[in-house]
Design a protein around this motif. Structure first.
Motif, PDB file in Angstrom:
ATOM      1  N   ILE A  14      18.491 -49.965  49.089  1.00 30.52           N
ATOM      2  CA  ILE A  14      19.547 -49.189  48.654  1.00 30.52           C
ATOM      3  C   ILE A  14      21.008 -49.679  48.601  1.00 30.52           C
ATOM      4  CG2 ILE A  14      20.616 -46.950  47.997  1.00 30.52           C
ATOM      5  CD1 ILE A  14      17.905 -45.937  48.336  1.00 30.52           C
ATOM      6  N   HIS A  15      21.399 -49.796  49.798  1.00 28.06           N
ATOM      7  CA  HIS A  15      22.687 -50.419  50.212  1.00 28.06           C
ATOM      8  C   HIS A  15      22.968 -51.731  49.744  1.00 28.06           C
ATOM      9  CE1 HIS A  15      24.028 -47.065  52.699  1.00 28.06           C
ATOM     10  NE2 HIS A  15      22.960 -47.284  53.390  1.00 28.06           N
ATOM     11  N   ALA A  16      22.146 -52.598  49.583  1.00 29.34           N
ATOM     12  CA  ALA A  16      22.162 -54.145  49.256  1.00 29.34           C
ATOM     13  C   ALA A  16      22.011 -53.905  47.686  1.00 29.34           C
ATOM     14  CB  ALA A  16      21.096 -54.983  49.799  1.00 29.34           C
ATOM     15  N   SER A  17      21.729 -52.914  46.890  1.00 32.24           N
ATOM     16  CA  SER A  17      21.759 -53.079  45.514  1.00 32.24           C
ATOM     17  C   SER A  17      22.962 -52.937  44.935  1.00 32.24           C
ATOM     18  CB  SER A  17      20.846 -51.672  44.937  1.00 32.24           C
ATOM     19  OG  SER A  17      21.598 -50.697  45.186  1.00 32.24           O
ATOM     20  N   SER A  18      23.148 -53.495  43.789  1.00 27.34           N
ATOM     21  CA  SER A  18      24.222 -53.638  42.932  1.00 27.34           C
ATOM     22  C   SER A  18      24.655 -52.435  42.211  1.00 27.34           C
ATOM     23  CB  SER A  18      24.338 -54.836  42.072  1.00 27.34           C
ATOM     24  OG  SER A  18      23.144 -54.322  40.879  1.00 27.34           O
ATOM     25  N   GLN A  19      25.807 -52.237  41.784  1.00 31.59           N
ATOM     26  CA  GLN A  19      26.199 -51.156  40.837  1.00 31.59           C
ATOM     27  C   GLN A  19      25.458 -50.840  39.585  1.00 31.59           C
ATOM     28  OE1 GLN A  19      30.292 -51.352  40.577  1.00 31.59           O
ATOM     29  NE2 GLN A  19      31.021 -50.642  42.472  1.00 31.59           N
ATOM     30  N   ALA A  20      25.109 -52.168  39.017  1.00 35.47           N
ATOM     31  CA  ALA A  20      24.417 -52.165  37.730  1.00 35.47           C
ATOM     32  C   ALA A  20      23.033 -51.613  38.033  1.00 35.47           C
ATOM     33  CB  ALA A  20      24.190 -53.597  37.177  1.00 35.47           C
ATOM     34  N   ALA A  21      22.276 -51.759  38.899  1.00 38.14           N
ATOM     35  CA  ALA A  21      21.008 -51.280  39.376  1.00 38.14           C
ATOM     36  C   ALA A  21      20.804 -49.784  39.708  1.00 38.14           C
ATOM     37  CB  ALA A  21      20.425 -52.168  40.684  1.00 38.14           C
ATOM     38  N   ALA A  23      23.258 -47.825  38.606  1.00 41.75           N
ATOM     39  CA  ALA A  23      23.714 -47.079  37.313  1.00 41.75           C
ATOM     40  C   ALA A  23      22.725 -46.947  36.403  1.00 41.75           C
ATOM     41  CB  ALA A  23      25.053 -47.844  36.668  1.00 41.75           C
ATOM     42  N   VAL A  24      21.796 -47.721  36.211  1.00 41.65           N
ATOM     43  CA  VAL A  24      20.609 -47.768  35.285  1.00 41.65           C
ATOM     44  C   VAL A  24      19.676 -46.592  35.793  1.00 41.65           C
ATOM     45  CG1 VAL A  24      18.460 -48.880  34.555  1.00 41.65           C
ATOM     46  CG2 VAL A  24      20.909 -50.014  34.448  1.00 41.65           C
ATOM     47  N   ARG A  25      19.503 -46.660  37.262  1.00 43.68           N
ATOM     48  CA  ARG A  25      18.664 -45.554  37.747  1.00 43.68           C
ATOM     49  C   ARG A  25      19.074 -44.280  37.703  1.00 43.68           C
ATOM     50  NH1 ARG A  25      16.883 -50.247  39.746  1.00 43.68           N
ATOM     51  NH2 ARG A  25      14.667 -50.316  40.694  1.00 43.68           N
ATOM     52  N   ALA A 102      16.524 -43.014  26.078  1.00 47.72           N
ATOM     53  CA  ALA A 102      17.353 -43.610  27.114  1.00 47.72           C
ATOM     54  C   ALA A 102      16.515 -43.797  28.319  1.00 47.72           C
ATOM     55  CB  ALA A 102      18.627 -42.531  27.491  1.00 47.72           C
ATOM     56  N   VAL A 103      15.796 -42.929  28.974  1.00 48.24           N
ATOM     57  CA  VAL A 103      14.771 -43.275  29.794  1.00 48.24           C
ATOM     58  C   VAL A 103      13.878 -44.571  29.477  1.00 48.24           C
ATOM     59  CG1 VAL A 103      12.586 -42.536  30.945  1.00 48.24           C
ATOM     60  CG2 VAL A 103      14.276 -40.717  30.610  1.00 48.24           C
ATOM     61  N   HIS A 104      13.561 -44.789  28.155  1.00 45.23           N
ATOM     62  CA  HIS A 104      12.637 -45.896  27.939  1.00 45.23           C
ATOM     63  C   HIS A 104      13.740 -47.174  28.140  1.00 45.23           C
ATOM     64  CE1 HIS A 104      10.207 -48.771  25.701  1.00 45.23           C
ATOM     65  NE2 HIS A 104      11.324 -48.963  24.822  1.00 45.23           N
ATOM     66  N   LEU A 105      14.804 -47.162  27.480  1.00 50.94           N
ATOM     67  CA  LEU A 105      15.622 -48.346  27.525  1.00 50.94           C
ATOM     68  C   LEU A 105      16.046 -48.655  29.055  1.00 50.94           C
ATOM     69  CD1 LEU A 105      17.495 -47.788  24.426  1.00 50.94           C
ATOM     70  CD2 LEU A 105      15.896 -49.491  24.513  1.00 50.94           C
ATOM     71  N   ALA A 106      16.265 -47.526  29.702  1.00 54.01           N
ATOM     72  CA  ALA A 106      16.903 -47.766  31.036  1.00 54.01           C
ATOM     73  C   ALA A 106      15.798 -48.354  31.844  1.00 54.01           C
ATOM     74  CB  ALA A 106      17.553 -46.574  31.496  1.00 54.01           C
ATOM     75  N   SER A 107      14.442 -47.647  31.936  1.00 58.71           N
ATOM     76  CA  SER A 107      13.418 -48.192  32.526  1.00 58.71           C
ATOM     77  C   SER A 107      13.119 -49.763  32.249  1.00 58.71           C
ATOM     78  CB  SER A 107      12.203 -47.357  32.358  1.00 58.71           C
ATOM     79  OG  SER A 107      12.501 -45.887  32.818  1.00 58.71           O
ATOM     80  N   ALA A 108      13.183 -50.052  31.029  1.00 60.55           N
ATOM     81  CA  ALA A 108      12.879 -51.395  30.510  1.00 60.55           C
ATOM     82  C   ALA A 108      13.846 -52.373  31.166  1.00 60.55           C
ATOM     83  CB  ALA A 108      12.830 -51.473  29.065  1.00 60.55           C
ATOM     84  N   LEU A 124      24.550 -55.887  32.370  1.00 55.80           N
ATOM     85  CA  LEU A 124      24.719 -54.422  32.056  1.00 55.80           C
ATOM     86  C   LEU A 124      25.114 -54.274  30.609  1.00 55.80           C
ATOM     87  CD1 LEU A 124      23.580 -51.647  32.853  1.00 55.80           C
ATOM     88  CD2 LEU A 124      25.699 -51.463  33.874  1.00 55.80           C
ATOM     89  N   GLN A 125      26.416 -54.824  30.573  1.00 57.95           N
ATOM     90  CA  GLN A 125      27.238 -54.766  29.232  1.00 57.95           C
ATOM     91  C   GLN A 125      26.346 -55.371  27.991  1.00 57.95           C
ATOM     92  OE1 GLN A 125      30.854 -56.557  29.816  1.00 57.95           O
ATOM     93  NE2 GLN A 125      31.977 -54.712  30.961  1.00 57.95           N
ATOM     94  N   ARG A 126      25.722 -55.998  28.200  1.00 58.37           N
ATOM     95  CA  ARG A 126      24.794 -56.945  27.345  1.00 58.37           C
ATOM     96  C   ARG A 126      23.743 -56.133  26.658  1.00 58.37           C
ATOM     97  NH1 ARG A 126      22.329 -62.883  27.035  1.00 58.37           N
ATOM     98  NH2 ARG A 126      21.432 -62.669  24.834  1.00 58.37           N
ATOM     99  N   TRP A 127      23.061 -55.396  27.925  1.00 56.07           N
ATOM    100  CA  TRP A 127      22.100 -54.277  27.498  1.00 56.07           C
ATOM    101  C   TRP A 127      22.868 -53.246  26.652  1.00 56.07           C
ATOM    102  CZ3 TRP A 127      21.897 -49.452  29.946  1.00 56.07           C
ATOM    103  CH2 TRP A 127      20.629 -48.661  29.603  1.00 56.07           C
ATOM    104  N   LEU A 128      24.248 -52.672  26.870  1.00 52.76           N
ATOM    105  CA  LEU A 128      24.489 -51.541  26.560  1.00 52.76           C
ATOM    106  C   LEU A 128      24.562 -51.326  25.236  1.00 52.76           C
ATOM    107  CD1 LEU A 128      25.462 -48.813  27.621  1.00 52.76           C
ATOM    108  CD2 LEU A 128      27.804 -49.742  27.952  1.00 52.76           C
ATOM    109  N   LEU A 129      24.990 -52.502  24.540  1.00 54.37           N
ATOM    110  CA  LEU A 129      25.261 -52.399  23.103  1.00 54.37           C
ATOM    111  C   LEU A 129      23.880 -52.357  22.285  1.00 54.37           C
ATOM    112  CD1 LEU A 129      27.045 -52.800  20.444  1.00 54.37           C
ATOM    113  CD2 LEU A 129      26.543 -55.161  20.690  1.00 54.37           C
TER     114      LEU A 129
END
Length: 184
Positions: A14-21, A23-25, A102-108, A124-129
């Motif tokens: 968890i400490h090593a994970s990125s902000q994007a990972a 944020a999605v969780r 949102a659960v589906h897309l974020a889980s994917a 993350l931005q490419r996924w957001l649009l």
């Protein structure tokens, strides 16, 4: 490996994970909580399995997004709604549908990367649009389909399928995908 070692390794990941990972969780957790709470506060009787199994499945969705937990969570919430809810379209249906989307897309998205992976904000931005387009189009298509169904227009199934196909195409093109494979 002992339980203490597993917990220590999990905390280190968890400490090593990125902000994007993370944020999605967080999106999975927030949208899942909304999908559990909105049907629970409606005036009709909620199916007991949603209350009993839903929170455990949501935790599994956040911790293991690449498992069947997300599919099971969405099936339990949607099934609970289908078994006992009224058939009309209401704000509760729309909000629950967007939360499940949102659960589906974020889980994917989260299932594609390990929790400890370093992911850039660009990914993350490419996924957001496409995710935002899908979230905005879902209630529009649902309301349009409900209006066409109530109007008893001949060919209403064709209109509904065409609207869903157009929404899918919009999300596909917004994600930057191509129907033709490009060799780079």
């Amino acid at each position: 490996m002992t339980v203490a070692e597993r917990i220590t390794r999990w905390i280190a990941q968890i400490h090593a994970s990125s902000q994007a990972a993370l944020a999605v969780r967080l999106v999975i957790a927030l949208a899942g909580a909304i999908a559990l709470v909105v049907p629970g506060v409606q005036d009709w009787d909620q199916v007991d399995v949603v209350v009993l199994v839903g929170p455990a499945l949501l935790i599994a969705c956040v911790v293991l997004p690449d498992s069947l937990a997300s599919l099971m969570f969405m099936a339990v919430v949607a099934g609970g709604w289908l078994f006992r809810a009224p058939s009309g379209v209401s704000w509760g249906v729309v909000v629950t549908g967007i939360a499940l989307l949102a659960v589906h897309l974020a889980s994917a998205f989260a299932a594609q990367i390990p929790s400890y992976a370093q992911v850039s904000r660009r990914a993350l931005q490419r996924w957001l649009l496409p995710a935002m387009i899908a979230a905005l189009l879902a209630p529009v298509v649902a309301v349009a389909a409900a209006l066409v169904r109530d109007a008893e227009v001949p060919g209403s199934l064709l209109v509904t399928v065409a609207a869903l196909a157009a929404a899918t195409a919009a999300v596909w093109f917004a994600s930057g995908q191509s129907a033709i494979d490009r060799e780079s």
